[in-house]
Design a protein around this motif. Structure first.
Motif, mmCIF file in Angstrom:
data_model
loop_
_atom_site.group_PDB
_atom_site.id
_atom_site.type_symbol
_atom_site.label_atom_id
_atom_site.label_comp_id
_atom_site.label_asym_id
_atom_site.label_seq_id
_atom_site.Cartn_x
_atom_site.Cartn_y
_atom_site.Cartn_z
ATOM 1 N N ALA A 96 -5.404 54.007 -2.787
ATOM 2 C CA ALA A 96 -4.342 54.009 -1.784
ATOM 3 C C ALA A 96 -4.582 52.998 -0.673
ATOM 4 O O ALA A 96 -3.628 52.419 -0.131
ATOM 5 N N GLU A 97 -5.833 52.767 -0.324
ATOM 6 C CA GLU A 97 -6.136 51.797 0.736
ATOM 7 C C GLU A 97 -6.090 50.369 0.200
ATOM 8 O O GLU A 97 -5.553 49.461 0.837
ATOM 9 N N PHE A 98 -6.611 50.176 -1.009
ATOM 10 C CA PHE A 98 -6.702 48.834 -1.599
ATOM 11 C C PHE A 98 -5.323 48.234 -1.871
ATOM 12 O O PHE A 98 -5.135 47.028 -1.742
ATOM 13 N N LYS B 101 0.560 43.029 -0.495
ATOM 14 C CA LYS B 101 1.724 42.561 0.261
ATOM 15 C C LYS B 101 2.016 41.094 -0.055
ATOM 16 O O LYS B 101 1.152 40.233 0.075
ATOM 17 N N GLY B 102 3.222 40.822 -0.517
ATOM 18 C CA GLY B 102 3.640 39.451 -0.806
ATOM 19 C C GLY B 102 3.167 38.898 -2.132
ATOM 20 O O GLY B 102 3.515 37.773 -2.496
ATOM 21 N N ALA B 103 2.393 39.679 -2.897
ATOM 22 C CA ALA B 103 1.792 39.144 -4.134
ATOM 23 C C ALA B 103 2.833 38.763 -5.178
ATOM 24 O O ALA B 103 2.602 37.860 -5.992
ATOM 25 N N THR C 200 1.983 57.557 -4.231
ATOM 26 C CA THR C 200 3.411 57.765 -4.384
ATOM 27 C C THR C 200 4.133 56.435 -4.536
ATOM 28 O O THR C 200 3.613 55.375 -4.190
ATOM 29 N N LYS C 201 5.361 56.505 -5.057
ATOM 30 C CA LYS C 201 6.190 55.307 -5.158
ATOM 31 C C LYS C 201 6.443 54.723 -3.774
ATOM 32 O O LYS C 201 6.514 53.493 -3.613
ATOM 33 N N SER D 255 5.853 50.332 0.082
ATOM 34 C CA SER D 255 5.403 49.895 1.401
ATOM 35 C C SER D 255 4.323 48.830 1.288
ATOM 36 O O SER D 255 4.312 47.846 2.031
ATOM 37 N N ALA D 256 3.398 49.003 0.328
ATOM 38 C CA ALA D 256 2.295 48.060 0.167
ATOM 39 C C ALA D 256 2.797 46.667 -0.218
ATOM 40 O O ALA D 256 2.342 45.659 0.331
#
Length: 450
Positions: free
Chosen positions: A360-362, A367-369, A394-395, A400-401
């Protein structure tokens, strides 16, 4: 020499077993489950265990060595028996070092690019009929095994993985090889289940740089700031050679590499692959392949399996699959495909499959990948999260990521497959990025969808 493999069915382990069999060793092994292609390949040489499971009776005092795979647990009954009777127990990398300690060891390290660089070097060496021992993390065309060991070859080329060596040896594999010549391609935090912080992960590469044998050589990617810092601070190597992204151009979907003799068309593309090529050139020169001979050979290199591998093509559509899973590699691969085919629609599909990518943290690092793609799809299996005993994702967390409002997210393999089947591909590139198979997707059928 008699050796026994505990967990013989793994990709790396069964290839080492085959290599030792070809070298004349008496090889035996056990595993609780063996899948294809390992099963057939072991069966072809009568090395497949008669029945699955762990059998302490196989562990006898007349064995010269036991090789322990990562798949085994520390309470494995065969391992316990080997420890009780005092047999020599090796991890996979330890045994490779034992087989190569009298050779010149060339080790390719890095968070990404190491398989491609190792493949490029092997391609060039074989093109010029230079025989070396090797261990690589992908099956290459024309090579029967991913491991090749002899008594006579002077060099051994090793892909240097930073993951752990065995259940009872928690050192990263590439710490055990003691290279004479080493390369570091790039660093991007990975394996968060083992290296919980970025600093802890980077420390493994610092140790690798200092593990170079006395009088050794370090080749490094100076475009990567962390790699450059580590290389410049390293005390062990006697010589250091940096490389950088070579000059190139793209014309009509073809990459042209600038060489002393002018632009040369090559089959691989993307800045990460071109950077890998520059590193491979330096290593080949240290293995007595001059620059002209390198360029002559590399022109025919078409890539390693699962590394931007073309799996389908029609007059207007193309499909690739790639092993990319870390945020930096996903972004580099997506950008590379879009740069290569700027006028085509890009459908980029990423499976979150590894321990790191399901953390969840990783996942915030993604973002932006996928921003270079017109259509971006993420697939992950909640069952895989549960099997890996990770915190539920979760989705909403994934959306958000990636920070992309139109991101499509699937958790059901059937629904993802239906998405591919019902998508109209028209002047499109389909990019499938995963170290898995999207819950059972048959990549050989992708051609039929284009």
């Amino acid at each position: 020499m008699r050796v026994h493999f505990i967990a013989i069915g793994g990709s790396a382990m069964h290839n080492l077993a085959l290599a030792l069999h070809h070298k004349g060793f008496a090889v035996s092994g056990s595993d609780d489950a063996i899948f294809e292609p390992s099963k057939s390949r072991l069966q072809n040489y009568e090395l497949l265990p008669v029945e699955m499971g762990w059998f302490p009776d196989k562990i006898t005092s007349d064995l010269d060595a036991v090789i322990l795979g990562m798949h085994a647990k520390i309470d494995n009954p065969e391992l316990v028996k080997a420890q009780e009777i005092g047999l020599k127990i090796y991890s996979y990398p330890e045994f490779l070092y034992e087989q190569s300690k009298e050779k010149t060891r060339v080790v390719i390290g890095g968070s990404h690019g190491k398989t491609t660089i190792t493949s490029m070097i092997l391609h060039v060496l074989h093109y010029h009929s230079r025989t070396v021992d090797y261990m690589i993390g992908a099956q290459l065309p024309g090579l029967e095994t991913m491991v090749h060991l002899t008594d006579e070859n002077d060099f051994i080329l090793l892909e240097g993985d930073e993951y752990l060596s065995s259940p009872i040896d928690r050192r990263p594999k590439f710490h055990l090889y003691q290279p004479n010549i080493a390369l570091i391609s790039g660093i991007a935090w990975d394996h968060v289940n083992v290296f919980p912080t970025y600093e802890n992960y980077v420390e493994q590469f610092e140790t690798f740089a200092e593990s170079i044998s006395r009088g050794g050589i370090l080749v490094y990617n100076e475009d990567d700031a962390e790699v450059k810092r580590i290389a410049e601070a390293a005390q062990a190597p006697t010589r250091k050679h940096s490389y950088t992204l070579p000059e190139y151009s793209i014309e009509n979907g073809e990459t042209l590499l600038n060489t002393p003799d002018g632009p040369m068309p090559i089959s691989v593309f993307g800045e990460h692959n071109l950077s890998n090529l520059a590193g491979a050139k330096w290593i080949c020169q240290h293995m007595s392949i001059d620059e002209d001979d390198f360029y002559e050979a590399i022109a025919g290199f078409e890539g390693a399996a699962k590394r931007l591998e073309k799996i389908g093509e029609t007059a207007i559509n193309i499909a690739y699959k790639d092993f990319a899973h870390s945020p930096s590699k996903v972004k580099a691969t997506t950008d590379a495909v879009k740069n290569q085919y700027p006028n085509k629609r890009l459908v980029a599909c990423l499976e979150l499959h590894t321990y790191s990518s399901l953390n969840a943290e990783f996942i915030k690092g993604y973002k932006g990948a996928l921003d270079a793609a017109e259509d971006a799809v993420v697939f992950y299996s909640p069952e895989a999260v549960a099997i890996k005993q990770l915190e539920t994702i979760t989705k909403e967390q994934i959306a958000s990521a990636f920070d992309r409002e139109d991101l499509i997210i699937y958790t059901d393999p059937t629904e993802f497959k239906s998405y591919l089947e019902n998508t109209t591909f028209n002047d499109t590139v389909l990019l499938l990025m995963s170290s898995g198979n999207y819950g059972g997707l048959d990549f050989s059928k992708i051609q039929d969808l284009l």
